[in-house]
Design an enzyme around this catalytic site. Sequence first.
Site, PDB file in Angstrom:
ATOM      1  N   VAL A  65     -16.858   4.349  -4.309  1.00  0.00           N
ATOM      2  CA  VAL A  65     -17.377   2.981  -4.230  1.00  0.00           C
ATOM      3  C   VAL A  65     -18.757   2.949  -3.576  1.00  0.00           C
ATOM      4  CG1 VAL A  65     -16.977   0.639  -3.402  1.00  0.00           C
ATOM      5  CG2 VAL A  65     -15.035   2.030  -4.142  1.00  0.00           C
ATOM      6  N   VAL A  75     -20.678   7.706   0.814  1.00  0.00           N
ATOM      7  CA  VAL A  75     -21.060   7.564  -0.595  1.00  0.00           C
ATOM      8  C   VAL A  75     -20.017   8.264  -1.467  1.00  0.00           C
ATOM      9  CG1 VAL A  75     -23.491   6.964  -0.551  1.00  0.00           C
ATOM     10  CG2 VAL A  75     -22.833   9.332  -0.123  1.00  0.00           C
ATOM     11  N   GLY A  76     -18.760   7.847  -1.293  1.00  0.00           N
ATOM     12  CA  GLY A  76     -17.681   8.272  -2.184  1.00  0.00           C
ATOM     13  C   GLY A  76     -17.752   7.429  -3.437  1.00  0.00           C
ATOM     14  N   LYS A 135       0.839  -1.195   0.000  1.00  0.00           N
ATOM     15  CA  LYS A 135       0.000   0.000   0.000  1.00  0.00           C
ATOM     16  C   LYS A 135       0.869   1.238   0.000  1.00  0.00           C
ATOM     17  CE  LYS A 135      -4.515   0.946   0.436  1.00  0.00           C
ATOM     18  NZ  LYS A 135      -5.633   0.093   0.039  1.00  0.00           N
TER      19      LYS A 135
END
Length: 345
Positions: free
Chosen positions: A178, A175-176, A80
């Site tokens: 994805v 609610v970005g 990451k």
Amino acid sequence: MRLLERMISGEYERVIAFQSAVCGLRGFLIIHDTTLGPALGGIRICRYANEEEALEDAFRLARAMTYKVALAELPAGGGKAVLIDHPGLDREAAFEEFGKIVESLRGRFYTGPDVGIRPGDLAAARRSTNYVACESSPELGDISEKTAIGCWQGVKACLDFAGIRRPPRVAVQGVGSVGMWLARLAHRAGAELVVADVDAGRARAAAEEFGAILCSPDEILFAVCDVLSPCALGGVMRSAVIPRLRARIVCGSANNVLESPEAGAMLAARGILYAPDFLVNAGGVICGGEFHLLGIRDCGPSLEKIYGRTRRVLEAAAQRGVSTAQIAEELAEARWRRPATHCSV
Ligand code: PHE
């Protein structure tokens, strides 16, 4: 200190710290494990309080990627990158600079989008490296949509396992990119929706598009619903929260949803079905990984496999009386555990 503890644990292959005074780039790239192939992992960019917090997040996220990728049966490992957002950041220059670091690893690390990535960020990184799955690449399509499609398979598996046949009530926290897609898929399937987001504008847009009930980002955890879908940041399933949940199922796209392994056991003890995050949120990395490593253009069939995998994990957990997280971790570890002779450098 945390760095030394993690390295002494012997679990991480490589930790790269980087900064540039010119563009304000600050962050970490961590490779957790490459036993099965190159490390895959997105780039997260957030307003971390300091480097220590960013480093800790990177460690946890990199490790989760190894489990995710192993369970998804990709010939790859996990890593990451975490970048620190701050007022002095020249975003475009920073992503281009970061791309050079990825390029210097010569394919040992493939990256893509994660929380905080905006349109244009990955295109800037791509000017310096090809080892990045770009949102705008026409062959890949929308990576966030793929993550949501996979996650929805997980939701369906949980609903079927729980015997819920009517259209469910789904509460989406975040609610970005994805979460918005997941809400859309739920809406198309006839679900009744409750939505929340720290960004009030985004929450309102979702409420309008889906006729959803608006809720505050903290309160949504306690919404009366069939499915609670954490699609924002990690750590939301914690001991202070779990006793107050009113959901039958917890299944979302956020990484590191459980604050600790005990949180998984607490959910199981309350009879709440928890779909392990790294199992159900693998759609994006499946899309990027299959395309870049295997030349597969249609990841649809692999996304569908998340349904069966989730069912098997739920069934095994019920049979053995342990948490679903434990079962999923065992399955992943069985695939990637390092052979004794493995050399990581
Ligand atoms: N951010 C994705 C995840 O957490 C990882 C990803 C990597 C997605 C590479 C696409 C490409 O799973």
